[in-house]
Structures are given as C-alpha cells and as structure tokens.
Write a protein that holds these residues in place. Sequence first.
Motif, PDB file in Angstrom:
ATOM      1  N   ASP A   9      16.311   2.910   4.121  1.00 49.85           N
ATOM      2  CA  ASP A   9      17.192   2.206   3.182  1.00 49.85           C
ATOM      3  C   ASP A   9      16.939   0.703   3.136  1.00 49.85           C
ATOM      4  OD1 ASP A   9      18.426   4.578   2.396  1.00 49.85           O
ATOM      5  OD2 ASP A   9      19.871   4.464   4.041  1.00 49.85           O
ATOM      6  N   THR A  10      16.325   0.161   4.165  1.00 50.99           N
ATOM      7  CA  THR A  10      16.065  -1.291   4.204  1.00 50.99           C
ATOM      8  C   THR A  10      14.576  -1.626   4.301  1.00 50.99           C
ATOM      9  OG1 THR A  10      16.342  -1.326   6.603  1.00 50.99           O
ATOM     10  CG2 THR A  10      18.302  -1.801   5.252  1.00 50.99           C
ATOM     11  N   ILE A  11      13.733  -0.632   4.255  1.00 51.01           N
ATOM     12  CA  ILE A  11      12.305  -0.844   4.522  1.00 51.01           C
ATOM     13  C   ILE A  11      11.618  -1.709   3.463  1.00 51.01           C
ATOM     14  CG2 ILE A  11      11.350   1.212   3.376  1.00 51.01           C
ATOM     15  CD1 ILE A  11       9.706   1.558   6.082  1.00 51.01           C
ATOM     16  N   LEU A  12      12.156  -1.754   2.262  1.00 49.52           N
ATOM     17  CA  LEU A  12      11.538  -2.589   1.227  1.00 49.52           C
ATOM     18  C   LEU A  12      11.741  -4.078   1.485  1.00 49.52           C
ATOM     19  CD1 LEU A  12      12.164  -0.689  -2.122  1.00 49.52           C
ATOM     20  CD2 LEU A  12      10.078  -0.812  -0.764  1.00 49.52           C
ATOM     21  N   GLN A  13      12.746  -4.431   2.279  1.00 53.78           N
ATOM     22  CA  GLN A  13      12.975  -5.830   2.606  1.00 53.78           C
ATOM     23  C   GLN A  13      12.108  -6.301   3.771  1.00 53.78           C
ATOM     24  OE1 GLN A  13      15.904  -3.723   2.165  1.00 53.78           O
ATOM     25  NE2 GLN A  13      15.772  -4.357   0.037  1.00 53.78           N
ATOM     26  N   GLU A  14      11.445  -5.373   4.440  1.00 53.41           N
ATOM     27  CA  GLU A  14      10.637  -5.707   5.608  1.00 53.41           C
ATOM     28  C   GLU A  14       9.204  -6.037   5.228  1.00 53.41           C
ATOM     29  OE1 GLU A  14      10.741  -2.947   8.884  1.00 53.41           O
ATOM     30  OE2 GLU A  14      12.668  -2.180   8.171  1.00 53.41           O
ATOM     31  N   GLN A  15       8.621  -6.955   5.954  1.00 50.27           N
ATOM     32  CA  GLN A  15       7.184  -7.195   5.847  1.00 50.27           C
ATOM     33  C   GLN A  15       6.562  -6.481   7.039  1.00 50.27           C
ATOM     34  OE1 GLN A  15       5.865 -11.264   5.536  1.00 50.27           O
ATOM     35  NE2 GLN A  15       3.738 -10.690   5.861  1.00 50.27           N
ATOM     36  N   ILE A  16       6.099  -5.267   6.792  1.00 52.79           N
ATOM     37  CA  ILE A  16       5.566  -4.433   7.867  1.00 52.79           C
ATOM     38  C   ILE A  16       4.234  -4.965   8.365  1.00 52.79           C
ATOM     39  CG2 ILE A  16       4.719  -2.112   8.408  1.00 52.79           C
ATOM     40  CD1 ILE A  16       6.829  -1.029   6.507  1.00 52.79           C
ATOM     41  N   LEU A  17       3.419  -5.462   7.447  1.00 50.63           N
ATOM     42  CA  LEU A  17       2.099  -5.970   7.801  1.00 50.63           C
ATOM     43  C   LEU A  17       1.971  -7.436   7.420  1.00 50.63           C
ATOM     44  CD1 LEU A  17      -0.083  -3.058   6.365  1.00 50.63           C
ATOM     45  CD2 LEU A  17       0.567  -3.400   8.747  1.00 50.63           C
ATOM     46  N   THR A  18       1.194  -8.163   8.201  1.00 53.92           N
ATOM     47  CA  THR A  18       0.842  -9.525   7.805  1.00 53.92           C
ATOM     48  C   THR A  18      -0.182  -9.423   6.667  1.00 53.92           C
ATOM     49  OG1 THR A  18      -1.038  -9.681   9.309  1.00 53.92           O
ATOM     50  CG2 THR A  18       1.141 -10.331  10.181  1.00 53.92           C
ATOM     51  N   PRO A  19      -0.397 -10.497   5.918  1.00 55.85           N
ATOM     52  CA  PRO A  19      -1.435 -10.439   4.883  1.00 55.85           C
ATOM     53  C   PRO A  19      -2.812 -10.058   5.445  1.00 55.85           C
ATOM     54  CG  PRO A  19      -0.040 -12.342   4.527  1.00 55.85           C
ATOM     55  CD  PRO A  19       0.368 -11.749   5.841  1.00 55.85           C
ATOM     56  N   GLU A  20      -3.123 -10.520   6.643  1.00 54.29           N
ATOM     57  CA  GLU A  20      -4.405 -10.179   7.255  1.00 54.29           C
ATOM     58  C   GLU A  20      -4.480  -8.694   7.586  1.00 54.29           C
ATOM     59  OE1 GLU A  20      -2.385 -12.690   8.526  1.00 54.29           O
ATOM     60  OE2 GLU A  20      -3.448 -14.304   7.499  1.00 54.29           O
ATOM     61  N   GLN A  21      -3.377  -8.149   8.116  1.00 54.30           N
ATOM     62  CA  GLN A  21      -3.330  -6.716   8.408  1.00 54.30           C
ATOM     63  C   GLN A  21      -3.438  -5.889   7.127  1.00 54.30           C
ATOM     64  OE1 GLN A  21       0.419  -6.815  10.589  1.00 54.30           O
ATOM     65  NE2 GLN A  21      -0.634  -5.927  12.366  1.00 54.30           N
ATOM     66  N   ARG A  22      -2.753  -6.325   6.080  1.00 52.87           N
ATOM     67  CA  ARG A  22      -2.792  -5.615   4.793  1.00 52.87           C
ATOM     68  C   ARG A  22      -4.220  -5.592   4.254  1.00 52.87           C
ATOM     69  NH1 ARG A  22      -0.037  -2.167   2.206  1.00 52.87           N
ATOM     70  NH2 ARG A  22       1.841  -3.139   2.972  1.00 52.87           N
ATOM     71  N   SER A  23      -4.917  -6.712   4.356  1.00 52.58           N
ATOM     72  CA  SER A  23      -6.303  -6.782   3.899  1.00 52.58           C
ATOM     73  C   SER A  23      -7.190  -5.827   4.690  1.00 52.58           C
ATOM     74  CB  SER A  23      -6.808  -8.223   4.032  1.00 52.58           C
ATOM     75  OG  SER A  23      -8.154  -8.304   3.657  1.00 52.58           O
ATOM     76  N   LYS A  24      -7.006  -5.805   5.997  1.00 53.71           N
ATOM     77  CA  LYS A  24      -7.792  -4.903   6.837  1.00 53.71           C
ATOM     78  C   LYS A  24      -7.462  -3.450   6.532  1.00 53.71           C
ATOM     79  CE  LYS A  24      -9.587  -4.116  11.341  1.00 53.71           C
ATOM     80  NZ  LYS A  24      -9.837  -4.649  12.642  1.00 53.71           N
ATOM     81  N   LEU A  25      -6.182  -3.150   6.327  1.00 51.76           N
ATOM     82  CA  LEU A  25      -5.776  -1.787   5.996  1.00 51.76           C
ATOM     83  C   LEU A  25      -6.467  -1.308   4.724  1.00 51.76           C
ATOM     84  CD1 LEU A  25      -3.903   0.695   6.527  1.00 51.76           C
ATOM     85  CD2 LEU A  25      -2.270  -0.432   4.992  1.00 51.76           C
ATOM     86  N   MET A  26      -6.513  -2.170   3.719  1.00 51.80           N
ATOM     87  CA  MET A  26      -7.119  -1.771   2.449  1.00 51.80           C
ATOM     88  C   MET A  26      -8.633  -1.576   2.580  1.00 51.80           C
ATOM     89  SD  MET A  26      -4.528  -1.240   0.749  1.00 51.80           S
ATOM     90  CE  MET A  26      -5.207  -0.838  -0.831  1.00 51.80           C
ATOM     91  N   LYS A  27      -9.246  -2.248   3.540  1.00 50.15           N
ATOM     92  CA  LYS A  27     -10.688  -2.051   3.771  1.00 50.15           C
ATOM     93  C   LYS A  27     -10.961  -0.727   4.471  1.00 50.15           C
ATOM     94  CE  LYS A  27     -11.903  -6.903   3.889  1.00 50.15           C
ATOM     95  NZ  LYS A  27     -12.143  -8.067   4.726  1.00 50.15           N
ATOM     96  N   VAL A  28     -10.134  -0.380   5.459  1.00 49.81           N
ATOM     97  CA  VAL A  28     -10.385   0.847   6.218  1.00 49.81           C
ATOM     98  C   VAL A  28      -9.694   2.068   5.609  1.00 49.81           C
ATOM     99  CG1 VAL A  28     -10.809  -0.394   8.370  1.00 49.81           C
ATOM    100  CG2 VAL A  28      -8.520   0.492   7.905  1.00 49.81           C
ATOM    101  N   TYR A  29      -8.696   1.850   4.745  1.00 51.09           N
ATOM    102  CA  TYR A  29      -7.942   2.954   4.127  1.00 51.09           C
ATOM    103  C   TYR A  29      -7.519   2.534   2.719  1.00 51.09           C
ATOM    104  CZ  TYR A  29      -4.129   6.373   3.582  1.00 51.09           C
ATOM    105  OH  TYR A  29      -3.299   7.357   3.138  1.00 51.09           O
ATOM    106  N   PRO A  30      -8.468   2.528   1.777  1.00 50.65           N
ATOM    107  CA  PRO A  30      -8.138   2.089   0.422  1.00 50.65           C
ATOM    108  C   PRO A  30      -7.203   3.076  -0.271  1.00 50.65           C
ATOM    109  CG  PRO A  30     -10.458   2.747   0.573  1.00 50.65           C
ATOM    110  CD  PRO A  30      -9.877   2.869   1.937  1.00 50.65           C
ATOM    111  N   HIS A  31      -6.063   2.568  -0.698  1.00 47.81           N
ATOM    112  CA  HIS A  31      -5.063   3.393  -1.385  1.00 47.81           C
ATOM    113  C   HIS A  31      -4.095   2.465  -2.111  1.00 47.81           C
ATOM    114  CE1 HIS A  31      -2.854   2.072   2.129  1.00 47.81           C
ATOM    115  NE2 HIS A  31      -1.734   2.429   1.522  1.00 47.81           N
TER     116      HIS A  31
END
Length: 110
Positions: free
Chosen positions: A7-29
């Motif tokens: 219910d509150t997960i949209l307000q959270e920043q789960i990943l840093t921008p650097e983590q998000r960039s790495k995630l998209m490189k290893v798991y593009p979606h």
Amino acid sequence: RSKWQADTILQEQILTPEQRSKLMKVYPHGLHGVDAKGRPVLVYKLGATNLQALRADFGESLLKRIHIQLYEFIMRVALPACSLVLGTHVSQVTTIIDLDGMGLWDMPKL
C-alpha cells in the motif's frame, strides 16, 4: 499486501539511480507504451538477462519488492491513465517475454 508494504511501496525509493541502471543492464524489463487496444505493454527481455549478476547484486527479496512496486504502479497509475485516455475501463496488460539470445539449453537456468 502488508508483508511487502504494497500500500505504500510507490512512495519508496527501493533502488538508488545507480542500482536502477545496473538492474536494467542485467535484467532489462519495463513498460513500453501501449498496444493497439490501449493496454500498457510490459516487456521482459529474458534472453538478455544475466542471472548470475542479478542474483549476486540484488537477491530474491529485493527483486520481489521491485516487482511488487512495478505491478502496483501498473494497477494504480498505468491502468487508470489508459482508462482515462480511452474513455473506457482498461484492466489488462500486454506482456511480451523476449527470449532473443536464449536457447532451449538455457531454460533450466530460469
């Protein structure tokens, strides 16, 4: 829903921008526009996924939270926006699983 704070997960920043960039490189979606019927299009490029890096860098619990956040975004933001644009209720998502780069021998790795 309460276990994963859906219910509150949209307000959270789960990943840093650097983590998000790495995630998209290893798991593009992600979401990629809408289909001909106005439904959001969600694409998973499994053939380009680096499973070893994904497991090592993110872990199962974090990946679950990332997916929960994505689906909450779809349910609370994308589908209502598509409904508003079309003037009718949109309740479905088109999901594309791109296996390009993956062979039959790779399937047990999933």
